[in-house]
Design a protein around this motif. Structure first.
Motif, PDB file in Angstrom:
ATOM      1  N   ALA A  68      41.844  17.189  18.910  1.00 28.86           N
ATOM      2  CA  ALA A  68      41.340  17.263  17.540  1.00 28.86           C
ATOM      3  C   ALA A  68      42.458  16.821  16.601  1.00 28.86           C
ATOM      4  CB  ALA A  68      40.903  18.681  17.210  1.00 28.86           C
ATOM      5  N   VAL A  69      42.200  15.758  15.824  1.00 29.47           N
ATOM      6  CA  VAL A  69      43.241  15.176  14.973  1.00 29.47           C
ATOM      7  C   VAL A  69      42.635  14.800  13.622  1.00 29.47           C
ATOM      8  CG1 VAL A  69      44.395  14.231  17.021  1.00 29.47           C
ATOM      9  CG2 VAL A  69      42.893  12.754  15.657  1.00 29.47           C
ATOM     10  N   SER A  70      43.508  14.518  12.672  1.00 30.24           N
ATOM     11  CA  SER A  70      43.101  13.933  11.397  1.00 30.24           C
ATOM     12  C   SER A  70      44.260  13.105  10.879  1.00 30.24           C
ATOM     13  CB  SER A  70      42.717  15.016  10.374  1.00 30.24           C
ATOM     14  OG  SER A  70      43.855  15.794  10.015  1.00 30.24           O
ATOM     15  N   ASP A  71      44.031  12.368   9.809  1.00 28.05           N
ATOM     16  CA  ASP A  71      45.136  11.658   9.178  1.00 28.05           C
ATOM     17  C   ASP A  71      46.125  12.679   8.636  1.00 28.05           C
ATOM     18  OD1 ASP A  71      43.884   9.278   9.711  1.00 28.05           O
ATOM     19  OD2 ASP A  71      43.037   9.054   7.701  1.00 28.05           O
ATOM     20  N   ALA A  72      47.405  12.443   8.876  1.00 25.36           N
ATOM     21  CA  ALA A  72      48.431  13.373   8.408  1.00 25.36           C
ATOM     22  C   ALA A  72      48.730  13.114   6.937  1.00 25.36           C
ATOM     23  CB  ALA A  72      49.699  13.232   9.236  1.00 25.36           C
ATOM     24  N   PRO A  73      48.645  14.130   6.089  1.00 24.12           N
ATOM     25  CA  PRO A  73      48.936  13.928   4.670  1.00 24.12           C
ATOM     26  C   PRO A  73      50.420  13.695   4.441  1.00 24.12           C
ATOM     27  CG  PRO A  73      48.574  16.246   5.118  1.00 24.12           C
ATOM     28  CD  PRO A  73      48.269  15.524   6.389  1.00 24.12           C
ATOM     29  N   GLN A  74      50.743  13.003   3.372  1.00 22.50           N
ATOM     30  CA  GLN A  74      52.131  12.801   2.999  1.00 22.50           C
ATOM     31  C   GLN A  74      52.715  14.110   2.463  1.00 22.50           C
ATOM     32  OE1 GLN A  74      53.920   9.940   3.365  1.00 22.50           O
ATOM     33  NE2 GLN A  74      52.121   9.039   4.373  1.00 22.50           N
ATOM     34  N   GLY A  75      53.981  14.335   2.791  1.00 21.39           N
ATOM     35  CA  GLY A  75      54.672  15.512   2.248  1.00 21.39           C
ATOM     36  C   GLY A  75      54.038  16.829   2.640  1.00 21.39           C
ATOM     37  N   LEU A  76      53.610  16.936   3.881  1.00 20.23           N
ATOM     38  CA  LEU A  76      52.951  18.157   4.342  1.00 20.23           C
ATOM     39  C   LEU A  76      53.884  19.359   4.225  1.00 20.23           C
ATOM     40  CD1 LEU A  76      50.452  19.434   5.752  1.00 20.23           C
ATOM     41  CD2 LEU A  76      51.589  18.935   7.923  1.00 20.23           C
ATOM     42  N   ARG A  77      53.382  20.440   3.660  1.00 20.52           N
ATOM     43  CA  ARG A  77      54.132  21.686   3.547  1.00 20.52           C
ATOM     44  C   ARG A  77      53.245  22.836   4.025  1.00 20.52           C
ATOM     45  NH1 ARG A  77      57.317  18.333   2.892  1.00 20.52           N
ATOM     46  NH2 ARG A  77      58.907  18.074   1.281  1.00 20.52           N
ATOM     47  N   TYR A  81      47.847  13.839  12.560  1.00 17.45           N
ATOM     48  CA  TYR A  81      48.075  15.281  12.614  1.00 17.45           C
ATOM     49  C   TYR A  81      47.246  15.846  13.770  1.00 17.45           C
ATOM     50  CZ  TYR A  81      48.616  20.115  11.134  1.00 17.45           C
ATOM     51  OH  TYR A  81      48.931  21.460  11.094  1.00 17.45           O
ATOM     52  N   VAL A  82      47.873  16.676  14.614  1.00 15.14           N
ATOM     53  CA  VAL A  82      47.222  17.185  15.817  1.00 15.14           C
ATOM     54  C   VAL A  82      47.008  18.695  15.697  1.00 15.14           C
ATOM     55  CG1 VAL A  82      47.308  17.304  18.330  1.00 15.14           C
ATOM     56  CG2 VAL A  82      48.420  15.400  17.140  1.00 15.14           C
ATOM     57  N   TYR A  83      45.753  19.126  15.936  1.00 12.72           N
ATOM     58  CA  TYR A  83      45.393  20.545  15.853  1.00 12.72           C
ATOM     59  C   TYR A  83      45.428  21.216  17.217  1.00 12.72           C
ATOM     60  CZ  TYR A  83      43.812  19.054  11.285  1.00 12.72           C
ATOM     61  OH  TYR A  83      43.771  18.512  10.019  1.00 12.72           O
ATOM     62  N   GLY A  84      44.891  20.534  18.221  1.00 11.96           N
ATOM     63  CA  GLY A  84      44.856  21.132  19.548  1.00 11.96           C
ATOM     64  C   GLY A  84      44.028  20.291  20.497  1.00 11.96           C
ATOM     65  N   PHE A  85      43.984  20.729  21.769  1.00 11.73           N
ATOM     66  CA  PHE A  85      43.282  20.007  22.826  1.00 11.73           C
ATOM     67  C   PHE A  85      42.143  20.863  23.367  1.00 11.73           C
ATOM     68  CE2 PHE A  85      47.649  18.063  24.137  1.00 11.73           C
ATOM     69  CZ  PHE A  85      47.669  17.311  22.959  1.00 11.73           C
ATOM     70  N   VAL A  86      41.042  20.187  23.733  1.00  8.60           N
ATOM     71  CA  VAL A  86      39.905  20.848  24.372  1.00  8.60           C
ATOM     72  C   VAL A  86      39.382  19.936  25.477  1.00  8.60           C
ATOM     73  CG1 VAL A  86      39.201  22.135  22.309  1.00  8.60           C
ATOM     74  CG2 VAL A  86      38.262  19.850  22.716  1.00  8.60           C
ATOM     75  N   HIS A  87      38.563  20.493  26.368  1.00  7.92           N
ATOM     76  CA  HIS A  87      37.837  19.654  27.307  1.00  7.92           C
ATOM     77  C   HIS A  87      36.855  18.782  26.519  1.00  7.92           C
ATOM     78  CE1 HIS A  87      39.321  20.949  31.147  1.00  7.92           C
ATOM     79  NE2 HIS A  87      38.952  22.207  30.990  1.00  7.92           N
ATOM     80  N   ASP A  88      36.757  17.533  26.874  1.00  8.01           N
ATOM     81  CA  ASP A  88      35.865  16.607  26.184  1.00  8.01           C
ATOM     82  C   ASP A  88      34.413  16.869  26.596  1.00  8.01           C
ATOM     83  OD1 ASP A  88      34.851  14.565  24.699  1.00  8.01           O
ATOM     84  OD2 ASP A  88      35.623  12.943  25.969  1.00  8.01           O
ATOM     85  N   ASP A  89      33.541  16.994  25.607  1.00  2.00           N
ATOM     86  CA  ASP A  89      32.102  17.039  25.890  1.00  2.00           C
ATOM     87  C   ASP A  89      31.345  16.568  24.651  1.00  2.00           C
ATOM     88  OD1 ASP A  89      31.375  19.235  24.105  1.00  2.00           O
ATOM     89  OD2 ASP A  89      32.259  20.596  25.560  1.00  2.00           O
ATOM     90  N   GLY A 119      40.263  18.856   7.703  1.00  5.36           N
ATOM     91  CA  GLY A 119      41.637  19.068   8.114  1.00  5.36           C
ATOM     92  C   GLY A 119      42.566  19.480   6.995  1.00  5.36           C
ATOM     93  N   VAL A 120      43.856  19.426   7.282  1.00  5.59           N
ATOM     94  CA  VAL A 120      44.880  19.840   6.334  1.00  5.59           C
ATOM     95  C   VAL A 120      45.136  18.729   5.319  1.00  5.59           C
ATOM     96  CG1 VAL A 120      45.967  21.334   8.040  1.00  5.59           C
ATOM     97  CG2 VAL A 120      46.786  18.992   7.767  1.00  5.59           C
ATOM     98  N   GLY A 132      51.799  21.816  11.749  1.00  2.00           N
ATOM     99  CA  GLY A 132      52.782  20.775  11.479  1.00  2.00           C
ATOM    100  C   GLY A 132      53.012  19.809  12.617  1.00  2.00           C
ATOM    101  N   ALA A 133      52.177  19.840  13.670  1.00  4.48           N
ATOM    102  CA  ALA A 133      52.349  18.915  14.795  1.00  4.48           C
ATOM    103  C   ALA A 133      51.828  17.530  14.392  1.00  4.48           C
ATOM    104  CB  ALA A 133      51.606  19.422  16.021  1.00  4.48           C
ATOM    105  N   VAL A 134      52.713  16.553  14.327  1.00  3.74           N
ATOM    106  CA  VAL A 134      52.354  15.206  13.875  1.00  3.74           C
ATOM    107  C   VAL A 134      52.805  14.193  14.917  1.00  3.74           C
ATOM    108  CG1 VAL A 134      52.708  13.440  12.099  1.00  3.74           C
ATOM    109  CG2 VAL A 134      52.501  15.846  11.445  1.00  3.74           C
ATOM    110  N   SER A 135      51.912  13.249  15.226  1.00  3.07           N
ATOM    111  CA  SER A 135      52.208  12.171  16.161  1.00  3.07           C
ATOM    112  C   SER A 135      52.250  10.844  15.408  1.00  3.07           C
ATOM    113  CB  SER A 135      51.146  12.128  17.264  1.00  3.07           C
ATOM    114  OG  SER A 135      51.448  11.128  18.211  1.00  3.07           O
TER     115      SER A 135
END
Length: 242
Positions: free
Chosen positions: A41-50, A4-12, A22-23, A78-81
């Protein structure tokens, strides 16, 4: 497991000190996938996300906390890779685009403004401003409402006048606010709204933007409803690399 993807930032280095949840029912920890100076910024995507209130709030909280100290490119809920490697490949492929966009959105926030007429007040306005409509309205009243064809024709004329009023009043709301913003983005059409616009505002000008919105609310108090949502991550100003 999907990512599950939340967003992008500059790495530091400060990212490693953040503890974010996360969700999902288990609120998995947020981690960072890194490539070419960009971190996702990511986390494991839960099953059956609503789109439950809890998960929408968790998604927003991750982005808000990131945005306190970083420019952020937010993903919609809801952005999932497929996996972390796929995310890293995306960062590597379009690193220049994401880096440039992050620089452009540094210290910027989004405000969404929706404005709508108070229906009865808008109707009084168009009848008060158009002598012809006012005369036809009075004639129909004296005729007990008139024929169905006359009522339909009058209704169409009123609808046209109300649409023209919407166009005029949209500018009366959007133009003063745009003076305090760097960019604007039109939102989707919303029933009953005369304006649905997002504004990209530098954090240093956020207070003056809100002051202007409050001035408009007071000015149009009995005639128009002006609703402001924000500050938000700049969702409406993230562009696709393609």
């Amino acid at each position: 497991m999907s990512t599950y993807v939340y967003g992008f930032v500059h790495d530091d280095g400060s990212l490693d000190e953040m503890e974010l949840s996360g969700v999902g029912e288990d609120a998995p920890p947020v981690r960072f996938v890194r490539a070419h100076g960009i971190a996702a910024a990511v986390s494991d995507a839960p099953q059956g996300l609503r789109a439950k209130r809890r998960d929408l709030a968790a998604h927003q909280e991750v982005l808000q906390r990131l945005a306190r100290n970083h420019g952020v490119l937010p993903m919609r809920f809801g952005a999932v890779s497929e996996d972390d490697d796929t995310v890293a490949a995306e960062l590597g492929r379009f690193a220049d685009h994401y880096s440039t966009l992050l620089d452009r959105l540094e210290d910027r926030v989004e405000f969404n403004v929706k404005a709508s007429h108070v229906e009865e007040a808008a109707l009084r306005t168009v009848l008060g401003e158009d002598e012809g409509l006012r005369s036809r309205n009075e004639a129909l009243r004296k005729a007990g409402g008139g024929t169905p064809a006359e009522r339909m024709a009058f209704g169409e004329q009123v609808a046209q006048a109300l649409e023209e009023l919407k166009q005029r009043d949209s500018g009366a709301v959007v133009e003063p606010l745009a003076e305090h913003a760097e960019r604007t983005a039109q939102g989707p059409l919303v029933d009953g709204c005369l304006a649905n616009v997002s504004f990209l505002v530098h954090r240093d000008r956020a207070e003056e933007f809100l002051d202007e919105a409050e001035r408009l609310r007071r000015e149009f108090d009995t005639y128009m409803e002006v609703r402001v949502n924000g500050p938000l991550p700049p969702y409406s100003f993230v562009t696709s690399p393609q």
